[in-house]
Design a protein around this motif. Structure first.
Motif, PDB file in Angstrom:
ATOM      1  N   TYR A 580      11.111  -2.409  -1.218  1.00 36.37           N
ATOM      2  CA  TYR A 580      10.199  -3.151  -0.348  1.00 36.37           C
ATOM      3  C   TYR A 580       9.601  -2.183   0.672  1.00 36.37           C
ATOM      4  O   TYR A 580      10.271  -1.261   1.135  1.00 36.37           O
ATOM      5  CB  TYR A 580      10.926  -4.274   0.396  1.00 36.37           C
ATOM      6  CG  TYR A 580      11.262  -5.472  -0.444  1.00 36.37           C
ATOM      7  CD1 TYR A 580      10.307  -6.447  -0.718  1.00 36.37           C
ATOM      8  CD2 TYR A 580      12.538  -5.628  -0.972  1.00 36.37           C
ATOM      9  CE1 TYR A 580      10.622  -7.553  -1.491  1.00 36.37           C
ATOM     10  CE2 TYR A 580      12.856  -6.730  -1.754  1.00 36.37           C
ATOM     11  CZ  TYR A 580      11.904  -7.686  -2.006  1.00 36.37           C
ATOM     12  OH  TYR A 580      12.201  -8.770  -2.778  1.00 36.37           O
ATOM     13  N   LYS A 581       8.350  -2.432   1.039  1.00 32.57           N
ATOM     14  CA  LYS A 581       7.682  -1.617   2.044  1.00 32.57           C
ATOM     15  C   LYS A 581       7.434  -2.460   3.284  1.00 32.57           C
ATOM     16  O   LYS A 581       6.846  -3.534   3.211  1.00 32.57           O
ATOM     17  CB  LYS A 581       6.354  -1.081   1.506  1.00 32.57           C
ATOM     18  CG  LYS A 581       5.608  -0.186   2.491  1.00 32.57           C
ATOM     19  CD  LYS A 581       4.305   0.321   1.903  1.00 32.57           C
ATOM     20  CE  LYS A 581       3.550   1.190   2.905  1.00 32.57           C
ATOM     21  NZ  LYS A 581       2.267   1.681   2.346  1.00 32.57           N
ATOM     22  N   LEU A 582       7.898  -1.972   4.425  1.00 32.00           N
ATOM     23  CA  LEU A 582       7.712  -2.683   5.690  1.00 32.00           C
ATOM     24  C   LEU A 582       6.322  -2.400   6.239  1.00 32.00           C
ATOM     25  O   LEU A 582       5.985  -1.251   6.550  1.00 32.00           O
ATOM     26  CB  LEU A 582       8.781  -2.272   6.697  1.00 32.00           C
ATOM     27  CG  LEU A 582       8.707  -2.952   8.064  1.00 32.00           C
ATOM     28  CD1 LEU A 582       8.908  -4.462   7.922  1.00 32.00           C
ATOM     29  CD2 LEU A 582       9.748  -2.371   9.014  1.00 32.00           C
ATOM     30  N   SER A 583       5.524  -3.441   6.373  1.00 31.81           N
ATOM     31  CA  SER A 583       4.163  -3.290   6.884  1.00 31.81           C
ATOM     32  C   SER A 583       4.145  -3.265   8.404  1.00 31.81           C
ATOM     33  O   SER A 583       3.567  -2.365   9.019  1.00 31.81           O
ATOM     34  CB  SER A 583       3.290  -4.423   6.363  1.00 31.81           C
ATOM     35  OG  SER A 583       2.037  -4.442   7.015  1.00 31.81           O
ATOM     36  N   SER A 584       4.784  -4.265   9.016  1.00 35.89           N
ATOM     37  CA  SER A 584       4.770  -4.335  10.484  1.00 35.89           C
ATOM     38  C   SER A 584       5.869  -5.264  10.976  1.00 35.89           C
ATOM     39  O   SER A 584       6.345  -6.137  10.251  1.00 35.89           O
ATOM     40  CB  SER A 584       3.418  -4.845  10.991  1.00 35.89           C
ATOM     41  OG  SER A 584       3.198  -6.175  10.553  1.00 35.89           O
ATOM     42  N   VAL A 585       6.259  -5.051  12.214  1.00 39.60           N
ATOM     43  CA  VAL A 585       7.184  -5.947  12.916  1.00 39.60           C
ATOM     44  C   VAL A 585       6.525  -6.295  14.237  1.00 39.60           C
ATOM     45  O   VAL A 585       6.319  -5.432  15.092  1.00 39.60           O
ATOM     46  CB  VAL A 585       8.556  -5.300  13.168  1.00 39.60           C
ATOM     47  CG1 VAL A 585       9.465  -6.268  13.897  1.00 39.60           C
ATOM     48  CG2 VAL A 585       9.188  -4.838  11.865  1.00 39.60           C
TER      49      VAL A 585
END
Length: 619
Positions: A580-585
């Protein structure tokens, strides 16, 4: 704020599409307006915000609103006119319909009719009569009306049990509080086999992490106290049990052993023999002493998996019989004898014994605090041996419990809780019927089926009522988790053990189905709601598109962004390991000061995710 409020927020968007997903059935009553007339007594009828082509029984006028009753028949929708809703001088729509259905013109019934009309819900005479009775039994009329609406738009069985189940989810107490109520009612009572199983399951589900750690420590201390191989370690463990308040500080070891022996309710034969040995020794009856010692040796030999305890008693038995040991036996010898017997016989019964005889809950909390360093004054009062023992215990338990909260542990724990609650009970029953699996029947021994059996037993009204409310809660979450077109939705609440409290984790999963009928992990949405110990109410909205994750966090804490910043890199790295790739928090705060985050209107947009509208009306 009650956790049930989050459920109402989550499902509110489904209620807005009531007419879109409603199916007309024979007997239903609808309010419609004739838009256009066609040959052969067919017409375009506007019902709510939708238009349908229907077959009419008699000619009607255009641009007039009528009450229609849906008639049985194949193909085109068939409508029978009941009365013109626009007729001059006619009574109010609610009163007119109540008269035609033969129902009382009471305030409650008028409110019910008006609610159905306003929400554009399909009406039948039977539905109105049954709903009227249910609403009278609800906490408030508004709660009852919302529950009835949920049954209709989700096309759930229109029964009292389903009504109670959905009402429990929408308006009832939290799952953990219901479990706590039932646990309290079962405490100290004479329980059946099912009652005892429920008591044990609820006890495990409602323990905090601190209490669990403390209880493990107490069990370990009891085990070490009863270990006769290391007298120094046994004495230290006994002193720590006193520090935790499990026995008075002035109590001697022989008195403590006697108390433990008398509380050994699951081992009555052995407990009786130990009592007779003590009596024979006090009275100086050597023959009775040797006879009961032989009985004890026989009991333990039958139950023993190893020869250790049995050999110890055999040696003692021969020494006293041959006169190698003086009689009456000395206190230290008796203590060693009792420790040896109890350490072997209490392995399986220690949980029940300590809960009943010692009131372990408070002591477990104290032990957890002591191990975590939350009671420095109490720890400072310990001697060097006791401090060393406590540190050894802490290191050992943390290693065994594997308290590092990685994704594998959290995943397995959530699955364990779901299985223990019985939220997959019907699925497990179906699998058992399809596949003859020897271990499958054990999966049915979960909370929900146990509650179903318990409420049919002879028990107190209060306990049965608490069990029914808990059963309704579990069933309600199952009913709300269903398919909607190509999407699947799961809404559930789980009791989660935090360090010092039990909190209710509310979750919504939604996403398109894979070919196997499961939620697609590459395209889904998950919403978490949890009331944490220090951060309080926290909502996490996790959106996954093509395995790219966007996370939104709503919390009132001013410094939450700074507090979580050190974990961002680790989160991103661990998600990459899972492909999974984290786009933003992102972090959001409630729009206005005060109140619960879930009370803000901004939350409506968060829960309206990936909804499938489907066709307008199924006919």
């Amino acid at each position: 704020m009650k956790p049930s409020d989050i459920i109402q927020r989550i499902i509110r968007h489904d209620q807005n599409n009531a007419v879109k997903t409603a199916a007309f059935k024979p007997g239903q009553i609808v309010s419609g307006k004739i838009v256009k007339l066609f040959p052969n007594q067919t017409a375009e009828v506007q019902i709510g915000s939708h238009k349908v082509i229907a077959q009419l029984e008699i000619p009607l006028s255009a641009n007039i609103r009528y009450w229609f009753k849906v008639e049985p028949g194949e193909g085109m929708l068939r409508l029978k006119v009941m009365e013109s809703a626009d007729r001059p001088g006619a009574a109010a729509p609610a009163e007119s319909l109540l008269r035609q259905l033969g129902m009382q013109l009471s305030r409650e019934n008028k409110m019910l009719i008006q609610f159905f009309l306003r929400e554009q819900l399909p009406i039948t005479g039977e539905t109105l009569k049954v709903a009227s009775e249910w609403i009278k039994e609800s906490r408030t009329a508004e709660d009852g009306l919302r529950t009835v609406k949920e049954l209709i738009i989700r096309q759930l069985p229109f029964s009292k049990d389903v009504f109670s189940a959905i009402s429990s989810v929408l308006h009832g107490d939290s799952l953990s509080s219901l479990m706590g109520e039932l646990l309290e009612e079962l405490k100290g009572g004479s329980l059946s086999s099912k009652g005892q199983q429920i008591y044990s399951l609820l006890g495990d589900l409602t323990k905090t992490s601190r209490e669990k750690l403390g209880q493990q420590a107490i069990y370990r201390l009891f085990s070490e106290w009863l270990n006769t191989k290391n007298q120094a370690s046994s004495h230290t463990a006994f002193q720590l049990l006193k520090v935790l308040g499990l026995m008075p500080g002035e109590m001697a070891e022989d008195a403590a052993l006697k108390q433990l022996m008398e509380g050994s309710i699951q081992n009555k034969p052995i407990s009786h023999v130990l009592t007779e040995i003590l009596k024979a020794n006090d009275s100086g009856n050597r023959q009775e002493f040797i006879l009961n010692l032989a009985k004890l040796n026989g009991f333990i030999a039958q139950r023993s998996e190893s020869s250790g305890p049995a050999q110890t008693l055999e040696i003692l038995f021969n020494d006293i019989r041959n006169g190698n040991i003086s009689f009456p036996a000395e206190k230290n010898l008796l203590n060693a004898l009792f420790k040896s017997a109890l350490s072997h016989t209490l392995n399986d019964d220690l949980d029940q014994l300590l809960s009943d005889a010692y009131g372990i809950k408070q002591a477990a909390v104290q032990a957890g605090r002591l191990l975590a360093g939350e009671k420095p004054l109490a720890a400072a009062a310990l001697n060097l041996r006791e401090k060393t023992k406590l540190e050894e215990l802490k290191n050992s338990l943390q290693t065994e419990a594997n308290l590092t909260y990685n994704q594998r542990n959290i995943h397995s724990e959530l699955k364990r809780i779901i299985r223990t609650l019985g939220l997959s009970h019907e699925h497990d029953v179906l699998n058992l019927l399809k596949h003859s699996d020897e271990g499958a029947s054990e999966k049915l021994d979960t909370l929900k089926p146990l509650l179903m059996g318990f409420i049919n037993e002879e028990t107190s009204y209060i306990a049965k009522d608490a069990a029914e409310r808990l059963l309704h809660k579990l069933t309600g979450f199952q009913a709300l988790s269903q398919e909607s077109g190509p999407l699947q939705h799961y809404i559930f609440q789980l009791p989660v053990s935090l360090w010092g409290k039990i909190s209710d984790l509310t979750m919504q999963w939604s996403g398109r189905k894979t070919e196997e009928g499961k939620i697609d992990p590459s395209h889904c949405r998950v919403i978490f709601y949890l009331n944490l110990e220090h951060l309080n109410e926290t909502i996490v909205d996790l959106q996954v598109q093509n395995r790219i994750i966007k996370i939104s966090v709503i919390n009132e804490h001013k410094e939450i962004k700074d507090l979580t910043a050190p974990f961002a890199a680790e989160l991103k790295e661990n998600l990459l390991k899972l492909n999974y790739k984290l786009s933003s928090v992102s972090f959001q705060k409630p729009e206005s000061a005060g109140g619960s985050p879930m009370e803000k209107d901004t939350m409506t947009s968060i829960v309206q995710s990936n909804q499938f509208s489907g066709v307008d009306i199924r006919i």
